[in-house]
Design a protein around this motif. Structure first.
Motif, PDB file in Angstrom:
ATOM      1  N   LEU A 138       0.749  -1.152   0.001  1.00  0.00           N
ATOM      2  CA  LEU A 138       0.007  -0.125   0.039  1.00  0.00           C
ATOM      3  C   LEU A 138       0.707   1.500  -0.086  1.00  0.00           C
ATOM      4  O   LEU A 138       0.228   2.402  -0.528  1.00  0.00           O
ATOM      5  CB  LEU A 138      -0.903  -0.008   1.187  1.00  0.00           C
ATOM      6  CG  LEU A 138      -1.971  -1.097   1.230  1.00  0.00           C
ATOM      7  CD1 LEU A 138      -2.542  -1.287   2.635  1.00  0.00           C
ATOM      8  CD2 LEU A 138      -2.864  -1.215   0.215  1.00  0.00           C
ATOM      9  N   GLY A 139       2.074   1.450   0.635  1.00  0.00           N
ATOM     10  CA  GLY A 139       2.707   2.535   0.417  1.00  0.00           C
ATOM     11  C   GLY A 139       2.570   3.325   1.493  1.00  0.00           C
ATOM     12  O   GLY A 139       2.922   4.774   1.357  1.00  0.00           O
ATOM     13  N   VAL A 140       1.436   3.186   2.323  1.00  0.00           N
ATOM     14  CA  VAL A 140       0.961   4.175   3.398  1.00  0.00           C
ATOM     15  C   VAL A 140       0.974   3.408   4.502  1.00  0.00           C
ATOM     16  O   VAL A 140       0.169   2.367   4.774  1.00  0.00           O
ATOM     17  CB  VAL A 140      -0.374   4.825   3.004  1.00  0.00           C
ATOM     18  CG1 VAL A 140      -1.100   5.678   3.944  1.00  0.00           C
ATOM     19  CG2 VAL A 140      -0.342   5.142   1.512  1.00  0.00           C
ATOM     20  N   VAL A 141       1.459   4.018   5.669  1.00  0.00           N
ATOM     21  CA  VAL A 141       1.570   3.287   6.980  1.00  0.00           C
ATOM     22  C   VAL A 141      -0.102   3.161   7.511  1.00  0.00           C
ATOM     23  O   VAL A 141      -0.285   1.906   8.067  1.00  0.00           O
ATOM     24  CB  VAL A 141       2.317   4.138   8.090  1.00  0.00           C
ATOM     25  CG1 VAL A 141       2.291   3.465   9.469  1.00  0.00           C
ATOM     26  CG2 VAL A 141       3.942   4.068   7.471  1.00  0.00           C
ATOM     27  N   ALA A 142      -0.734   4.322   7.694  1.00  0.00           N
ATOM     28  CA  ALA A 142      -1.985   4.059   8.123  1.00  0.00           C
ATOM     29  C   ALA A 142      -2.915   3.251   7.447  1.00  0.00           C
ATOM     30  O   ALA A 142      -3.703   2.316   8.079  1.00  0.00           O
ATOM     31  CB  ALA A 142      -2.971   5.599   8.237  1.00  0.00           C
ATOM     32  N   ASP A 143      -2.722   3.211   6.114  1.00  0.00           N
ATOM     33  CA  ASP A 143      -3.528   2.014   5.356  1.00  0.00           C
ATOM     34  C   ASP A 143      -2.981   0.641   5.742  1.00  0.00           C
ATOM     35  O   ASP A 143      -3.927  -0.249   5.923  1.00  0.00           O
ATOM     36  CB  ASP A 143      -3.482   2.231   3.992  1.00  0.00           C
ATOM     37  CG  ASP A 143      -4.354   3.593   3.331  1.00  0.00           C
ATOM     38  OD1 ASP A 143      -5.333   4.232   4.258  1.00  0.00           O
ATOM     39  OD2 ASP A 143      -4.220   3.846   2.298  1.00  0.00           O
ATOM     40  N   ALA A 144      -1.839   0.451   5.973  1.00  0.00           N
ATOM     41  CA  ALA A 144      -1.292  -0.765   6.345  1.00  0.00           C
ATOM     42  C   ALA A 144      -1.856  -1.385   7.589  1.00  0.00           C
ATOM     43  O   ALA A 144      -2.211  -2.423   7.821  1.00  0.00           O
ATOM     44  CB  ALA A 144       0.246  -0.613   6.242  1.00  0.00           C
ATOM     45  N   GLU A 145      -1.488  -0.187   8.654  1.00  0.00           N
ATOM     46  CA  GLU A 145      -2.258  -0.521  10.009  1.00  0.00           C
ATOM     47  C   GLU A 145      -3.698  -0.940   9.712  1.00  0.00           C
ATOM     48  O   GLU A 145      -4.080  -1.778  10.726  1.00  0.00           O
ATOM     49  CB  GLU A 145      -1.949   0.765  10.951  1.00  0.00           C
ATOM     50  CG  GLU A 145      -0.475   0.961  11.083  1.00  0.00           C
ATOM     51  CD  GLU A 145      -0.274   2.157  11.899  1.00  0.00           C
ATOM     52  OE1 GLU A 145       0.595   2.087  12.652  1.00  0.00           O
ATOM     53  OE2 GLU A 145      -1.097   2.944  11.906  1.00  0.00           O
ATOM     54  N   ASP A 146      -4.458  -0.530   9.147  1.00  0.00           N
ATOM     55  CA  ASP A 146      -5.716  -0.550   8.986  1.00  0.00           C
ATOM     56  C   ASP A 146      -6.141  -2.142   8.531  1.00  0.00           C
ATOM     57  O   ASP A 146      -6.782  -2.702   8.784  1.00  0.00           O
ATOM     58  CB  ASP A 146      -6.620   0.350   8.034  1.00  0.00           C
ATOM     59  CG  ASP A 146      -6.794   1.763   8.586  1.00  0.00           C
ATOM     60  OD1 ASP A 146      -6.727   1.613   9.821  1.00  0.00           O
ATOM     61  OD2 ASP A 146      -7.334   2.709   7.847  1.00  0.00           O
ATOM     62  N   ALA A 147      -5.217  -2.546   7.487  1.00  0.00           N
ATOM     63  CA  ALA A 147      -5.313  -3.849   6.906  1.00  0.00           C
ATOM     64  C   ALA A 147      -4.842  -4.926   7.910  1.00  0.00           C
ATOM     65  O   ALA A 147      -5.678  -5.927   8.029  1.00  0.00           O
ATOM     66  CB  ALA A 147      -4.246  -4.001   5.723  1.00  0.00           C
TER      67      ALA A 147
END
Length: 306
Positions: free
Chosen positions: A26-35
């Motif tokens: 994803l290249g985005v920390v917040a999105d990765a944390e959500d996943a």
């Protein structure tokens, strides 16, 4: 330890690798944390009696959640102001061995941007097979495809990746030489030494996301990039503090106004050791995770943020 504690511990043991996979996807920390958090919630609700391979189950759920997030992310990025660059990470790479280089190199900004050229399923298949070492059978099950179709995905992705040289990792000495020359150019206004370390085809891009001052076009060529750094950035960075930090596994720089990071610079190197990509991230939304390093374990690809 009761069943709930055992179940939670099993997930926490898997969390770093899931986070490493999700961030690369994803290249985005917040999105990765959500996943990863969504994966945890599904794990908590799942009946373990029906799960034969917990690790494979977790990877499958996380991967497919990332694919869902990428669908909406592609629409958002179409309206993004200026060049889009993955969110930078301040990293702390531990115990890098020769056999772990592929996973270490797959964390660089240059490589993450290379993955952007792939379709979401190509990206997932390539990362699972080539970076995280899953078998074709495991990848096929994760993506709900036949093994033959999965092999085609990985083959196409591998060809695209190998056409680019973004996976080269320079020596510590090469990184130090460039950072010293970059800082000297800022301080003196002269790019003579810096240009010697730039590739002929070097490019510089800056990501402000419409929320911070950033050049909206990509600057290309050794002389133009050198002149921009020495004459423009040198003036813009006079009132900020520069610190060297490891950014996405490569030696980089951050500039700070007080205790606030306002710019992160990460770099891509050509196989001859010259710099062929310079990335300046200034969008404040992308700089929030540079307050403390994420521990990167190249042996597993895992990322531990806390």
């Amino acid at each position: 330890m009761n069943k709930l504690e055992t179940k939670t511990k099993r997930f926490e043991d898997a969390r770093p690798q899931l986070m490493g996979l999700a961030y690369r996807m994803l290249g985005v920390v917040a999105d990765a944390e959500d996943a990863v958090q969504d994966t945890f919630l599904k794990w908590q609700a799942a009946d373990l009696a029906g799960i034969r391979n917990p690790d494979a189950w977790l990877v499958t759920v996380c991967t497919n959640r990332c694919l869902d997030i990428l669908k909406s992310a592609s629409r958002t990025r179409m309206s993004y102001v200026g060049p889009w660059i993955p969110e930078p990470l301040q990293t702390e790479t531990i115990a890098l061995q020769e056999e772990d280089l592929d996973r270490a190199q797959s964390l660089t900004t240059a490589f993450l941007l290379l993955l952007e050229r792939l379709t979401p399923k190509e990206r997932a298949a390539f990362l699972l097979k080539d970076i995280f070492g899953k078998s074709y059978d495991e990848v096929a099950r994760t993506l709900g495809m036949t093994e033959a179709a999965c092999r085609q995905l990985v083959s196409r992705a591998s060809k695209s990746v190998r056409q680019d040289q973004a996976r080269f990792t320079p020596s510590v000495e090469q990184q130090e030489a460039f950072l010293a020359a970059f800082q000297n150019a800022l301080a003196t206004g002269s790019a003579d030494r810096l240009e010697e370390l730039l590739a002929e085809t070097v490019s510089l891009r800056s990501d402000g996301g419409g929320k911070a001052t950033a050049i909206s076009r990509i600057i290309e060529g050794r002389h133009l990039v050198g002149k921009y750094i020495a004459r423009i950035l040198g003036r813009l960075m006079t009132d900020v503090r520069l610190e060297r930090r490891e950014v996405n596994g490569i030696g980089g720089l951050v500039t700070l106004d007080g205790d606030t990071v306002v710019t992160a610079m990460t770099i891509g190197y050509a196989p001859d050791g010259t710099v062929d990509r310079i990335y300046l991230i200034r969008n404040p939304d992308k700089l929030r995770h540079l307050t403390a390093p994420a521990r990167h374990d190249p042996a597993t690809g895992g990322l531990r943020f806390h």
